[in-house]
Design a protein around this motif. Sequence first.
Motif, PDB file in Angstrom:
ATOM      1  N   MET A 111      38.084  38.619  57.106  1.00 33.72           N
ATOM      2  CA  MET A 111      37.962  37.940  58.405  1.00 33.72           C
ATOM      3  C   MET A 111      39.350  37.689  58.997  1.00 33.72           C
ATOM      4  SD  MET A 111      35.434  36.244  60.203  1.00 33.72           S
ATOM      5  CE  MET A 111      35.252  34.921  61.363  1.00 33.72           C
ATOM      6  N   MET A 112      40.276  37.197  58.170  1.00 34.21           N
ATOM      7  CA  MET A 112      41.633  36.946  58.647  1.00 34.21           C
ATOM      8  C   MET A 112      42.310  38.243  59.078  1.00 34.21           C
ATOM      9  SD  MET A 112      44.084  34.983  59.489  1.00 34.21           S
ATOM     10  CE  MET A 112      43.840  33.363  58.805  1.00 34.21           C
ATOM     11  N   LEU A 113      42.074  39.312  58.329  1.00 37.93           N
ATOM     12  CA  LEU A 113      42.685  40.596  58.695  1.00 37.93           C
ATOM     13  C   LEU A 113      42.172  41.088  60.047  1.00 37.93           C
ATOM     14  CD1 LEU A 113      42.787  42.411  55.250  1.00 37.93           C
ATOM     15  CD2 LEU A 113      44.703  41.424  56.536  1.00 37.93           C
ATOM     16  N   VAL A 114      40.888  40.906  60.323  1.00 44.47           N
ATOM     17  CA  VAL A 114      40.355  41.311  61.622  1.00 44.47           C
ATOM     18  C   VAL A 114      40.937  40.432  62.728  1.00 44.47           C
ATOM     19  CG1 VAL A 114      38.248  41.547  63.016  1.00 44.47           C
ATOM     20  CG2 VAL A 114      38.287  42.372  60.655  1.00 44.47           C
ATOM     21  N   ILE A 115      41.071  39.136  62.476  1.00 39.89           N
ATOM     22  CA  ILE A 115      41.703  38.240  63.455  1.00 39.89           C
ATOM     23  C   ILE A 115      43.125  38.721  63.742  1.00 39.89           C
ATOM     24  CG2 ILE A 115      42.638  35.912  63.807  1.00 39.89           C
ATOM     25  CD1 ILE A 115      40.155  34.871  62.214  1.00 39.89           C
ATOM     26  N   LEU A 116      43.904  38.960  62.695  1.00 39.80           N
ATOM     27  CA  LEU A 116      45.285  39.404  62.881  1.00 39.80           C
ATOM     28  C   LEU A 116      45.344  40.791  63.522  1.00 39.80           C
ATOM     29  CD1 LEU A 116      46.878  38.136  59.547  1.00 39.80           C
ATOM     30  CD2 LEU A 116      47.183  37.182  61.852  1.00 39.80           C
ATOM     31  N   VAL A 152      47.423  41.432  66.998  1.00 37.39           N
ATOM     32  CA  VAL A 152      48.551  42.348  67.191  1.00 37.39           C
ATOM     33  C   VAL A 152      48.185  43.497  68.123  1.00 37.39           C
ATOM     34  CG1 VAL A 152      49.671  41.683  65.022  1.00 37.39           C
ATOM     35  CG2 VAL A 152      48.197  43.704  65.062  1.00 37.39           C
ATOM     36  N   ALA A 153      46.923  43.937  68.091  1.00 40.36           N
ATOM     37  CA  ALA A 153      46.495  44.982  69.025  1.00 40.36           C
ATOM     38  C   ALA A 153      46.545  44.457  70.458  1.00 40.36           C
ATOM     39  CB  ALA A 153      45.090  45.474  68.679  1.00 40.36           C
ATOM     40  N   GLY A 154      46.122  43.212  70.651  1.00 37.83           N
ATOM     41  CA  GLY A 154      46.199  42.597  71.981  1.00 37.83           C
ATOM     42  C   GLY A 154      47.632  42.455  72.459  1.00 37.83           C
ATOM     43  N   ASN A 155      48.519  42.056  71.557  1.00 39.54           N
ATOM     44  CA  ASN A 155      49.936  41.942  71.916  1.00 39.54           C
ATOM     45  C   ASN A 155      50.500  43.310  72.280  1.00 39.54           C
ATOM     46  OD1 ASN A 155      52.991  41.944  71.094  1.00 39.54           O
ATOM     47  ND2 ASN A 155      52.448  39.809  71.508  1.00 39.54           N
ATOM     48  N   ALA A 156      50.127  44.322  71.516  1.00 44.99           N
ATOM     49  CA  ALA A 156      50.587  45.687  71.810  1.00 44.99           C
ATOM     50  C   ALA A 156      50.097  46.126  73.184  1.00 44.99           C
ATOM     51  CB  ALA A 156      50.098  46.646  70.734  1.00 44.99           C
ATOM     52  N   LEU A 157      48.862  45.796  73.493  1.00 45.75           N
ATOM     53  CA  LEU A 157      48.301  46.169  74.788  1.00 45.75           C
ATOM     54  C   LEU A 157      49.047  45.479  75.928  1.00 45.75           C
ATOM     55  CD1 LEU A 157      46.071  47.736  76.285  1.00 45.75           C
ATOM     56  CD2 LEU A 157      44.631  45.701  76.055  1.00 45.75           C
ATOM     57  N   THR A 158      49.344  44.190  75.789  1.00 44.41           N
ATOM     58  CA  THR A 158      50.043  43.483  76.870  1.00 44.41           C
ATOM     59  C   THR A 158      51.459  44.026  77.069  1.00 44.41           C
ATOM     60  OG1 THR A 158      50.780  41.670  75.438  1.00 44.41           O
ATOM     61  CG2 THR A 158      48.697  41.368  76.602  1.00 44.41           C
ATOM     62  N   HIS A 159      52.159  44.314  75.979  1.00 44.11           N
ATOM     63  CA  HIS A 159      53.495  44.906  76.109  1.00 44.11           C
ATOM     64  C   HIS A 159      53.420  46.253  76.818  1.00 44.11           C
ATOM     65  CE1 HIS A 159      56.536  42.492  73.970  1.00 44.11           C
ATOM     66  NE2 HIS A 159      55.556  42.111  73.151  1.00 44.11           N
ATOM     67  N   THR A 160      52.441  47.061  76.447  1.00 49.71           N
ATOM     68  CA  THR A 160      52.306  48.403  77.020  1.00 49.71           C
ATOM     69  C   THR A 160      51.921  48.341  78.494  1.00 49.71           C
ATOM     70  OG1 THR A 160      51.669  49.234  74.839  1.00 49.71           O
ATOM     71  CG2 THR A 160      51.154  50.635  76.736  1.00 49.71           C
ATOM     72  N   VAL A 161      50.948  47.516  78.833  1.00 47.86           N
ATOM     73  CA  VAL A 161      50.517  47.394  80.227  1.00 47.86           C
ATOM     74  C   VAL A 161      51.656  46.873  81.095  1.00 47.86           C
ATOM     75  CG1 VAL A 161      48.967  46.117  81.781  1.00 47.86           C
ATOM     76  CG2 VAL A 161      48.063  47.200  79.719  1.00 47.86           C
ATOM     77  N   PHE A 173      54.253  51.536  68.261  1.00 49.84           N
ATOM     78  CA  PHE A 173      54.297  52.330  67.033  1.00 49.84           C
ATOM     79  C   PHE A 173      53.954  51.563  65.759  1.00 49.84           C
ATOM     80  CE2 PHE A 173      57.179  54.632  69.946  1.00 49.84           C
ATOM     81  CZ  PHE A 173      56.420  55.791  70.057  1.00 49.84           C
ATOM     82  N   VAL A 174      53.923  50.228  65.833  1.00 50.02           N
ATOM     83  CA  VAL A 174      53.589  49.448  64.637  1.00 50.02           C
ATOM     84  C   VAL A 174      52.334  48.611  64.888  1.00 50.02           C
ATOM     85  CG1 VAL A 174      54.381  47.720  62.972  1.00 50.02           C
ATOM     86  CG2 VAL A 174      56.007  49.386  63.897  1.00 50.02           C
ATOM     87  N   TRP A 175      52.394  47.690  65.848  1.00 53.21           N
ATOM     88  CA  TRP A 175      51.288  46.758  66.016  1.00 53.21           C
ATOM     89  C   TRP A 175      50.026  47.387  66.574  1.00 53.21           C
ATOM     90  CZ3 TRP A 175      53.103  41.216  67.692  1.00 53.21           C
ATOM     91  CH2 TRP A 175      53.550  40.549  66.555  1.00 53.21           C
ATOM     92  N   GLY A 176      50.136  48.279  67.524  1.00 50.91           N
ATOM     93  CA  GLY A 176      48.934  48.934  68.046  1.00 50.91           C
ATOM     94  C   GLY A 176      48.181  49.665  66.942  1.00 50.91           C
ATOM     95  N   PRO A 177      48.854  50.586  66.242  1.00 52.58           N
ATOM     96  CA  PRO A 177      48.158  51.296  65.163  1.00 52.58           C
ATOM     97  C   PRO A 177      47.676  50.381  64.034  1.00 52.58           C
ATOM     98  CG  PRO A 177      50.146  52.477  65.789  1.00 52.58           C
ATOM     99  CD  PRO A 177      50.169  51.157  66.509  1.00 52.58           C
ATOM    100  N   LEU A 178      48.493  49.400  63.643  1.00 55.04           N
ATOM    101  CA  LEU A 178      48.092  48.476  62.580  1.00 55.04           C
ATOM    102  C   LEU A 178      46.865  47.679  63.000  1.00 55.04           C
ATOM    103  CD1 LEU A 178      48.517  47.044  59.851  1.00 55.04           C
ATOM    104  CD2 LEU A 178      50.136  45.508  61.032  1.00 55.04           C
ATOM    105  N   GLY A 179      46.870  47.169  64.224  1.00 53.98           N
ATOM    106  CA  GLY A 179      45.746  46.377  64.705  1.00 53.98           C
ATOM    107  C   GLY A 179      44.462  47.173  64.783  1.00 53.98           C
ATOM    108  N   ILE A 180      44.531  48.346  65.379  1.00 52.58           N
ATOM    109  CA  ILE A 180      43.336  49.183  65.522  1.00 52.58           C
ATOM    110  C   ILE A 180      42.825  49.627  64.153  1.00 52.58           C
ATOM    111  CG2 ILE A 180      42.494  51.399  66.392  1.00 52.58           C
ATOM    112  CD1 ILE A 180      44.466  50.909  68.799  1.00 52.58           C
ATOM    113  N   ALA A 181      43.727  50.072  63.290  1.00 51.23           N
ATOM    114  CA  ALA A 181      43.310  50.509  61.950  1.00 51.23           C
ATOM    115  C   ALA A 181      42.660  49.369  61.173  1.00 51.23           C
ATOM    116  CB  ALA A 181      44.507  51.067  61.179  1.00 51.23           C
ATOM    117  N   THR A 182      43.194  48.173  61.311  1.00 48.19           N
ATOM    118  CA  THR A 182      42.641  47.014  60.599  1.00 48.19           C
ATOM    119  C   THR A 182      41.258  46.668  61.128  1.00 48.19           C
ATOM    120  OG1 THR A 182      44.858  46.149  60.192  1.00 48.19           O
ATOM    121  CG2 THR A 182      43.032  44.588  60.017  1.00 48.19           C
TER     122      THR A 182
END
Length: 152
Positions: free
Chosen positions: A84-89, A93-102, A119-128
């Motif tokens: 559950m914590m991993l999905v939250i995190l 991080v995926a949301g943060n990656a999206l805001t930086h990118t947008v 290159f780190v948070w987007g892939p890590l977030g989506i993969a998680t």
Amino acid sequence: MTTQANFSLGIYDRRTILWSWLFPLSYLIHIAEEYWGGEGYPAYLLRLRGVHMSTTRFLAAQSAGFILVTIGVILARRLKFLPMMLVILGALVAGNALTHTVTALSILEYGPGLWSSIFVWGPLGIATIIRYKSAIDDQRQYWIAIAIGIGI
């Protein structure tokens, strides 16, 4: 020997535990890029949004975030809600990656933290989010975890 190893890992396998430590590690990478990347995040925030944040306040806030993520990983493991914590995190991080990118696309320029986001948070977030969907039995809890991560 196997019993002792299983006891020390609790209910989680070695890969899940190692995966969980990617979040504090990647947070350090992201903080470093925001601090040293381009003009630095505080100056970027002032120029882009008119928000004044001293370097000291930036580092204090990021340090608090890093400590909270680390404590969250430790407590989630001990209290047996690591997936559950991993999905939250992951959502966070995926949301943060999206805001930086947008933001970068909308102003057509680099912003501190962009490369670690892409290159780190987007892939890590989506993969998680994908990897741990099946680890949460109640799919309502899965979507609540995603909502919490995005909300944070």
